[in-house]
Design an enzyme around this catalytic site. Structure first.
Site, mmCIF file in Angstrom:
data_model
loop_
_atom_site.group_PDB
_atom_site.id
_atom_site.type_symbol
_atom_site.label_atom_id
_atom_site.label_comp_id
_atom_site.label_asym_id
_atom_site.label_seq_id
_atom_site.Cartn_x
_atom_site.Cartn_y
_atom_site.Cartn_z
ATOM 1 C CB SER A 140 -0.878 0.006 1.260
ATOM 2 O OG SER A 140 -1.531 1.249 1.444
ATOM 3 C CE1 TYR A 153 -4.279 -1.948 5.093
ATOM 4 C CE2 TYR A 153 -3.330 0.190 4.551
ATOM 5 C CZ TYR A 153 -3.902 -0.998 4.154
ATOM 6 O OH TYR A 153 -4.099 -1.254 2.820
#
Length: 264
Positions: A140, A153
């Site tokens: 990501s 995350y």
């Protein structure tokens, strides 16, 4: 982008980016193993592709036995694993680091880091025996920059990039390539959940704020990310390994407030 005669395994294949990758691999001729803990999602994608060209495997990627089971299912059904999209991931909660729940942190790291590691641990030996293979891990832009309120995350996606680099260095001499794709905000369930957490009373307003900081002024699509995954698994990317391909509409290249669509 010819995958005829090849077998692709996709974790998190029942929804979002994983689903788009499964359909893309199949469209270009691959046999596909759709791996997901969501039985309905995995079965639906396999049925959409067609039962002679795809199978669904229900698995929890944090469990070694489940990972070994989807690897075995792929080999039993189709005989090889040529492409591996190591994609399954969760977002966790939105909360400051000082307030983040330990159990949620552990859950995010379990799926996003341990799940990726276990996939590599059990798929790579197959590729070594075959003498070929390409892996794409889903990281990501949160693996490249910090995002306030998402400590688990962000940490997990930085770890995915680290695992990608290590595996690429180890397997390169054997002709096996390992890369990562780094999506920005993508129009999937995950970004919808994040928006609801950030602004329960006005989740639509979150998209407006986010896209204002993206030079292309929109969220990406799952298909756009999947196209990069397919490229990285294809012979077109034969000299690409250990890389992180950003698919974010320019968000990390021109952070909010820098690009306004006109010269200074």
């Amino acid at each position: 982008m010819d995958f005829k005669g090849k077998v692709a395994v996709v974790t998190g294949g029942g929804n979002g980016i994983g689903r788009a990758a499964c359909l893309g691999f199949a469209r270009h001729g691959a046999k596909v193993v759709v791996v997901d803990r969501d039985a309905g999602g995995a079965e639906a994608v396999a049925a959409e592709i067609g039962r002679k060209d795809a199978i669904a495997c229900i698995a929890d990627v944090t469990r070694a036995a489940d990972v070994q089971a989807y690897v075995k299912a792929a080999l039993d059904a189709f005989g090889s694993i040529d492409c591996f999209h190591n994609n399954a991931g969760i977002e966790g909660r939105i909360a400051a680091t000082a307030e983040y729940e330990e159990a949620v942190f552990d859950a995010v790291m379990g799926v996003n880091v341990k799940g990726v590691f276990l996939g590599l641990r059990h798929v790579l030996p197959v590729m070594v025996r075959q003498g070929r293979g390409a892996v794409v891990n889903t990281a990501s832009i949160a693996g490249l920059v910090g995002t306030p309120g998402m400590p688990a995350y962000v940490a997990s996606k930085h770890a995915v990039i680290g695992l990608t680099k290590v595996a690429a260095g180890e397997l390169g001499p054997l002709g096996i390539r390992v890369n990562a794709v780094c999506p920005g905000p993508i129009a999937t369930r995950m970004i919808e959940d994040i928006a609801r957490q950030v602004s329960p009373n006005n989740p639509e307003g979150v998209e407006e704020r986010y896209t204002a900081g993206i030079p292309l002024r929109r969220y990406g699509t799952a298909e756009e990310v999947a196209n990069v995954v397919l490229f990285l698994c294809s012979d077109l990317a034969g000299n690409v390994t250990g890389a992180q391909y950003v698919v974010d509409g320019g968000r990390t290249a021109a952070p909010a407030g820098v690009s306004q669509g006109k010269l200074p």
